[in-house]
Each structure stands twice: as structure tokens, then as C-alpha cells.
Write a protein that holds these residues in place. Structure first.
Motif, PDB file in Angstrom:
ATOM      1  N   TRP A  22      -4.518  46.689  24.368  1.00  0.00           N
ATOM      2  CA  TRP A  22      -5.032  46.873  25.720  1.00  0.00           C
ATOM      3  C   TRP A  22      -4.286  47.969  26.460  1.00  0.00           C
ATOM      4  O   TRP A  22      -4.833  48.614  27.334  1.00  0.00           O
ATOM      5  CB  TRP A  22      -4.935  45.565  26.519  1.00  0.00           C
ATOM      6  CG  TRP A  22      -5.909  44.530  26.063  1.00  0.00           C
ATOM      7  CD1 TRP A  22      -6.489  44.443  24.825  1.00  0.00           C
ATOM      8  CD2 TRP A  22      -6.449  43.453  26.826  1.00  0.00           C
ATOM      9  NE1 TRP A  22      -7.336  43.374  24.778  1.00  0.00           N
ATOM     10  CE2 TRP A  22      -7.320  42.741  25.994  1.00  0.00           C
ATOM     11  CE3 TRP A  22      -6.244  43.020  28.143  1.00  0.00           C
ATOM     12  CZ2 TRP A  22      -8.016  41.624  26.433  1.00  0.00           C
ATOM     13  CZ3 TRP A  22      -6.938  41.900  28.578  1.00  0.00           C
ATOM     14  CH2 TRP A  22      -7.813  41.210  27.728  1.00  0.00           C
ATOM     15  N   MET A  73     -12.368  42.849  32.967  1.00  0.00           N
ATOM     16  CA  MET A  73     -11.954  42.052  31.809  1.00  0.00           C
ATOM     17  C   MET A  73     -10.468  41.703  31.916  1.00  0.00           C
ATOM     18  O   MET A  73     -10.066  40.554  31.725  1.00  0.00           O
ATOM     19  CB  MET A  73     -12.219  42.864  30.545  1.00  0.00           C
ATOM     20  CG  MET A  73     -11.899  42.168  29.262  1.00  0.00           C
ATOM     21  SD  MET A  73     -12.104  43.359  27.918  1.00  0.00           S
ATOM     22  CE  MET A  73     -11.564  42.358  26.546  1.00  0.00           C
ATOM     23  N   ILE A  74      -9.636  42.710  32.282  1.00  0.00           N
ATOM     24  CA  ILE A  74      -8.201  42.452  32.432  1.00  0.00           C
ATOM     25  C   ILE A  74      -7.962  41.485  33.592  1.00  0.00           C
ATOM     26  O   ILE A  74      -7.175  40.551  33.477  1.00  0.00           O
ATOM     27  CB  ILE A  74      -7.417  43.775  32.670  1.00  0.00           C
ATOM     28  CG1 ILE A  74      -7.576  44.703  31.476  1.00  0.00           C
ATOM     29  CG2 ILE A  74      -5.948  43.493  32.925  1.00  0.00           C
ATOM     30  CD1 ILE A  74      -6.894  46.044  31.656  1.00  0.00           C
ATOM     31  N   PHE A  90     -18.324  43.235  28.247  1.00  0.00           N
ATOM     32  CA  PHE A  90     -16.873  43.079  28.270  1.00  0.00           C
ATOM     33  C   PHE A  90     -16.412  41.809  28.970  1.00  0.00           C
ATOM     34  O   PHE A  90     -15.326  41.327  28.696  1.00  0.00           O
ATOM     35  CB  PHE A  90     -16.211  44.288  28.953  1.00  0.00           C
ATOM     36  CG  PHE A  90     -16.094  45.478  28.039  1.00  0.00           C
ATOM     37  CD1 PHE A  90     -15.028  45.580  27.153  1.00  0.00           C
ATOM     38  CD2 PHE A  90     -17.038  46.481  28.062  1.00  0.00           C
ATOM     39  CE1 PHE A  90     -14.918  46.670  26.307  1.00  0.00           C
ATOM     40  CE2 PHE A  90     -16.930  47.575  27.212  1.00  0.00           C
ATOM     41  CZ  PHE A  90     -15.875  47.661  26.339  1.00  0.00           C
ATOM     42  N   GLY A 135      -5.743  51.281  25.342  1.00  0.00           N
ATOM     43  CA  GLY A 135      -7.107  51.316  25.885  1.00  0.00           C
ATOM     44  C   GLY A 135      -7.117  51.635  27.371  1.00  0.00           C
ATOM     45  O   GLY A 135      -7.932  52.420  27.851  1.00  0.00           O
ATOM     46  N   SER A 136      -6.161  51.025  28.103  1.00  0.00           N
ATOM     47  CA  SER A 136      -6.082  51.280  29.542  1.00  0.00           C
ATOM     48  C   SER A 136      -5.719  52.729  29.831  1.00  0.00           C
ATOM     49  O   SER A 136      -6.236  53.333  30.770  1.00  0.00           O
ATOM     50  CB  SER A 136      -5.048  50.369  30.195  1.00  0.00           C
ATOM     51  OG  SER A 136      -5.434  49.042  30.061  1.00  0.00           O
ATOM     52  N   PHE A 160     -10.086  47.477  23.014  1.00  0.00           N
ATOM     53  CA  PHE A 160     -10.141  46.192  23.712  1.00  0.00           C
ATOM     54  C   PHE A 160     -10.740  45.084  22.863  1.00  0.00           C
ATOM     55  O   PHE A 160     -10.286  43.949  22.915  1.00  0.00           O
ATOM     56  CB  PHE A 160     -10.920  46.327  25.029  1.00  0.00           C
ATOM     57  CG  PHE A 160     -10.068  46.858  26.129  1.00  0.00           C
ATOM     58  CD1 PHE A 160      -9.312  46.001  26.910  1.00  0.00           C
ATOM     59  CD2 PHE A 160      -9.982  48.212  26.362  1.00  0.00           C
ATOM     60  CE1 PHE A 160      -8.499  46.485  27.911  1.00  0.00           C
ATOM     61  CE2 PHE A 160      -9.172  48.712  27.362  1.00  0.00           C
ATOM     62  CZ  PHE A 160      -8.427  47.846  28.139  1.00  0.00           C
ATOM     63  N   ILE A 190     -13.626  47.203  31.886  1.00  0.00           N
ATOM     64  CA  ILE A 190     -12.347  46.750  31.344  1.00  0.00           C
ATOM     65  C   ILE A 190     -11.405  46.302  32.457  1.00  0.00           C
ATOM     66  O   ILE A 190     -10.612  45.396  32.259  1.00  0.00           O
ATOM     67  CB  ILE A 190     -11.677  47.787  30.422  1.00  0.00           C
ATOM     68  CG1 ILE A 190     -11.371  49.049  31.185  1.00  0.00           C
ATOM     69  CG2 ILE A 190     -12.479  48.072  29.186  1.00  0.00           C
ATOM     70  CD1 ILE A 190     -10.093  49.634  30.732  1.00  0.00           C
TER      71      ILE A 190
END
Lengths: 268, 275
Positions: free
Chosen positions: B243, A117-118, A206, B246-247, B237, A114
Motif C-alpha cells: 500500500w 479504501m485506506i 476498491f 501504491g500510495s 493495492f 484508494i
């Protein structure tokens, strides 16, 4: 004593059966002539034919293989060069880099996934083949560094200097002296990054987009329907991996044996 | 010498951009609201507060429960296996360990996929049971199926460190215990097991970490409704699109796991010497 030996054979057998049962089932049913995943109705290669005819799956195979090859090449070069440079740096720099390098190895895959992904979406990079490849290079390089660095550290620090005193350019000292001496670590890094990349699901899932799928993603999306072509695909993948691992493990053993034999013959 | 010093520079930049920055982004997302637009962000700790809500807390509790079950099964299956392997000659040992490691190299998705055809309602195990005259058992989409998948995948991570510890034990210590009058059970618990503890701790932490952060196995074998921490993160996500929350969960997971790894390294004497 003998009784406990028999007991341990049985126990080891049961454990191995547990490990290999799913693999065995996959292989057997890939040769099944009907769609059933429970009854073996007869031998056929039908699902292998369908596998080759399935454009979507073949595309995923292409993505997995090409990403694994490119990611392995790039991360092996980057990782090896870094590992060599590391040994010549001050302790503080070394420790910092090694600590940062350990983050992707220790962090749960999903967190790495993730994070990337960000990152890709903040940089407005369209998700697809390129992002998947980048991500694979990112998580493979630390494994190359951790397998090459111990080999570099065990080298005599004066080797490169000696080569250069004798007239080698720095590049020659690197490619003709240092790299041949750490090649075992490099091979380990290559093997590790290829299999890590080829097997990856979480990170690829992802960071991919635009319908780009590797083998793991396509299997994940297909689990809702029964599809024996997946069994055929699994069988091929498993055979290729097992043969590679056996070669990697057995060839050095055999070389060692023949060398020992030669030595013994000479001694006689 | 100085020629090679600069070789690390590309990786310093690369690792900062690709390893450190993503982590900082996770931290940033976890303490802000405003989703994906970085223009109008506001700092808040609500995302962490949300974790304490009963539905999410239940996910955490279930993950820890499944993690513990996996660790216990792996330990009680894996210790005897490692112990028995360690009693063979060195050559046989290396072959047996290779047999244990081969499944680790095979794509996890493909292995989990195979369990579906084994465990499903009219799958192989059930048709076998029916042919023996038993009632079929529902196994798919239960805790049992998830545990089977997790144990099958992570058992090698328990066996290998324990085997490494056991094979390092000096055989003369065991002989000394016998000479001093200890029986087999006493020798095992007071000498062998204690000396293999570093491997046990290593294995327990590794399998626990892998089990609580996995999301593929619970999803495939536990079904779409089955939520562990990993599935919750994926949900935030991919489907929910929150988000920030999720983070926050990911950050918590990473902190717990890095803490456990730190603990493991502290207890392992071999690791601290090097570090």
C-alpha cells in the motif's frame, strides 16, 4: 457548398457509428438464439430468461439500483442544504468549502478510490454494502453542490427574509420559497448523482468486500467467459438510461413549445 | 439570514472526514513503510525512489505514450466533428450534441465489454474480414485495442468543449476575414482555429487525464499483462499488497493531474472570471 454538406453528413455518420457500434452489437446479440457472439443464428429471448434466473446477476442489479437510489437521496439533501448554507457564509469559508468540494471531481477516480479504501480499513469498517453506499454518497454530493450552488447564488438574497417577515418559519421559508426556486439545479443534481452512482466501477471495486457486487463489478469479473446474459443486461440498462435521458431532455423542450404556442394563440 | 448559515456545518465535518482525511492518509502511506499497521511506521522516501526503477518507469512512459496517442486521435477525429456540428442550425446542433453525450451516460464497463466481442480473434470484425477473403488480424490485447477503447470512451470529452468554443465565435468575425481578402484556409487557421483554442486545450487536457488514469479499459482490452499507471496502482493495492508504494504512485498521479487542471483553468478566460 453542397458537396461539403454531403461530406459532413458522411463524416458525422461515421463518427456516430463508431460511438454506437458497440452498443448496437450488444443489443443485437442479446436476442441471438445461440451462444455465439459473432454469428446471428436467430431471434430468441432466451438470454433474458437466463438473466432473470441468474441469482448472482439479479443480486448485483439490486445492489446497483438500491445504492444509486439511497446515495442519490442522501447526497441530494446534503448537497442542496450545503449549497443554500454556502451562499450565506463569508467568502473565505465559501471558497474553502468549494475548493475541497472540487477535489473528488478533479482527482482521478482511482485516487479517490484508494483514499477511501485506506480510510475504511484504518477505521476498521468491514468492507461491503455499507462502505460502497458511503463511498457513493461521498462522490455524488460534490456534483449536487456544483449543480445547485449557481442557482442559489442567482437568487435575491432578501427572499428568505421577506418570507420570514411575512410570518414564515425558517423551515417554511426554505421549503416553500427557496427550494421551489432552485428546483432545476436540484433535478440536474439528482440526474447526475443517480447516473454517476449507477455507472460507477472504479470506486465501488476498491471499497467493496464480502462478495457484494454491483453491475459493473459483475461485468468486470465475467469478461473472462463469453456470457450473452451480460448482453441482455446491457440492453436493459442502456434502454432505461437512454429513455430517461431523452425524457429529461425532450420534455422541457416540448413544454416550452406548447407554452409558446399558447402565448401565440393568446396574442392573436 | 443567520438561520441558514449553519446549514453548511454538517458538510464541513463530512467533507473533512471523507475527502481531506483520505488524501492525508495517502500522503502518510506514501512517506512511510510498515504497511497497514500504523503502530510501527517509519518515515522514508524510498517509495518515491522505487518509481524510478526501470520496470515502473516503463509503465509511466507507456501510460504517457498511450495518453498522447489517444489525445491525438481524439483531436483529429473530434475537431472536424465539432466543426461540422457547429455549422448546423441551433436546433439540429442540440440534437447532435445530445447524440454525442448519450454514450457518456452508459456504463463504461458494458461498452468496453462490447468491444471485446468486436475485436477478438474470431470476433465480428475478423469474421467480416474473412468473409471478404482477407486474413484475420489479431487485435485484442494490443495497443490498438486499448487505443480504440480509450478513443471511443473519451472522444465526447474532446468534441463537447471544442463545440462550445466554436459555437461562441461571432459569425461576423469570419465574414470580416473574408471581406478583408482571406481565403477559406486562411480564415480557418487564423481566425476560427485560434478562437476555438480554449476549447481545444480543455479537450486535450481532459482526454489526456482520463486516458492516463484509466485502468479498466487497458485491463479488459489490453489483457492482464498490460500495465498502465492505473493498473500498477490497482496491482499494488489488490494483489501485491504494497500500500505504501501504491500510495506514492497515486500521489504522483494526483499531483500531475491537479497541476494540469490548474493549467487548463488558467488558460480558459471564462473560468478565471468566475473563480
Amino acid at each position: 457548398m453542397k458537396k461539403s454538406r454531403i461530406f459532413s453528413y458522411i463524416y458525422i455518420g461515421i463518427c456516430f457509428a463508431f460511438f454506437y457500434l458497440p452498443i448496437l452489437v450488444t443489443m443485437v446479440f442479446s436476442f441471438n438464439s445461440s451462444k455465439s457472439l459473432t454469428k446471428f443464428t436467430g431471434f430468441s429471448l432466451k438470454w433474458y430468461g437466463e438473466l432473470l434466473a441468474d441469482g448472482e446477476i439479479m443480486k448485483a442489479v439490486y445492489v446497483s439500483v438500491s445504492v444509486a437510489i439511497i446515495a442519490t437521496i442522501v447526497s441530494t439533501i446534503l448537497g442542496t442544504v450545503t449549497a443554500i448554507g454556502l451562499s450565506k457564509n463569508r467568502k473565505v469559508v465559501k471558497e474553502w468549502i468549494l475548493n475541497i468540494n472540487n477535489i473528488p471531481i478533479m482527482n482521478p477516480e482511482i485516487v479517490t478510490a484508494i483514499g477511501l479504501m485506506i480510510l475504511f480499513s484504518s477505521l476498521k469498517i468491514t468492507k461491503g454494502y455499507v462502505t460502497m453506499l458511503l463511498a457513493h454518497i461521498i462522490f455524488c454530493t460534490p456534483y449536487v453542490i456544483t449543480s445547485v450552488y449557481p442557482k442559489v447564488r442567482s437568487l435575491d438574497p432578501n427572499l428568505a427574509n421577506a418570507a420570514m417577515d411575512l410570518g414564515a418559519t425558517p423551515f417554511q421559508a426554505l421549503t416553500k420559497v427557496i427550494i421551489p426556486m432552485i428546483k432545476e439545479g436540484i433535478y440536474a443534481g439528482v440526474l447526475l448523482s443517480f447516473t454517476m452512482s449507477f455507472d460507477d466501477f472504479v470506486i465501488s471495486y476498491f471499497v467493496t468486500g464480502n462478495g457484494v457486487q454491483n453491475i459493473s463489478i459483475i461485468v468486470y469479473n465475467m469478461t473472462k467467459r463469453i456470457n450473452p446474459t451480460i448482453n441482455a443486461l446491457s440492453t436493459i440498462v442502456i434502454l432505461v438510461l437512454v429513455i430517461t435521458i431523452l425524457i429529461v431532455n425532450l420534455v422541457p423542450m416540448m413544454i416550452k413549445k406548447t407554452k409558446e404556442k399558447q402565448r401565440n394563440e393568446k396574442a392573436c | 439570514m443567520k438561520y441558514f448559515r449553519n446549514l453548511v456545518k454538517p458538510y464541513i465535518i463530512w467533507s473533512f472526514l471523507m475527502i481531506v482525511v483520505p488524501l492525508l492518509l495517502i500522503v502518510l502511506y506514501s512517506v512511510t513503510t510498515g504497511g497497514n499497521s500504523l503502530v510501527n511506521i517509519q518515515f522514508t522516501l524510498d517509495n518515491f525512489g522505487k518509481i524510478a526503477e526501470p520496470i515502473y518507469l516503463a509503465v509511466f512512459i507507456r501510460s504517457f505514450k498511450i495518453g498522447l496517442i489517444t489525445v491525438l486521435i481524439c483531436f483529429f477525429m473530434g475537431y472536424p466533428l465539432a466543426y461540422m456540428i457547429a455549422r448546423f442550425s441551433e436546433k439540429v446542433q442540440s440534437v447532435l450534441i445530445l447524440v454525442v453525450t448519450i454514450p457518456m451516460w452508459i456504463n463504461m464497463l458494458l461498452r468496453t465489454y462490447a468491444w471485446i466481442s468486436l475485436l477478438s480473434d474470431n470476433g465480428i470484425i475478423n469474421s467480416f474480414l474473412v468473409s471478404l477473403g482477407f486474413e484475420p488480424v489479431t487485435m485484442m490485447y494490443t495497443d490498438f485495442a486499448v487505443a480504440v477503447g480509450l478513443v471511443c470512451d473519451f472522444l465526447p470529452f474532446m468534441v463537447i468543449p471544442i463545440h462550445t468554443s466554436l459555437s461562441k465565435i461571432d459569425k461576423s468575425l469570419i465574414e470580416a476575414a473574408y471581406d478583408l481578402g482571406a481565403n477559406r484556409v486562411q480564415t480557418f487557421f487564423r481566425v476560427v482555429f485560434k478562437l476555438s483554442l480554449p476549447g481545444v486545450i480543455n479537450g486535450v487536457i481532459m482526454t489526456f487525464l482520463l486516458a492516463i488514469s484509466s485502468f479498466v479499459i487497458p485491463k479488459l482490452l489490453g489483457g492482464g499483462q498490460y500495465m498502465l499507471i492505473g493498473n500498477l496502482i490497482e496491482n499494488q493495492f489488490i494483489s501485491v499488497g504494497d500500500w505504501n508504494f501504491g500510495s506514492a504512485i497515486s500521489l504522483l498521479l494526483a499531483v500531475v493531474i491537479l497541476f494540469l487542471i490548474h493549467l487548463m483553468k488558467k488558460m480558459d478566460p471564462d473560468e478565471t472570471e468566475e473563480g
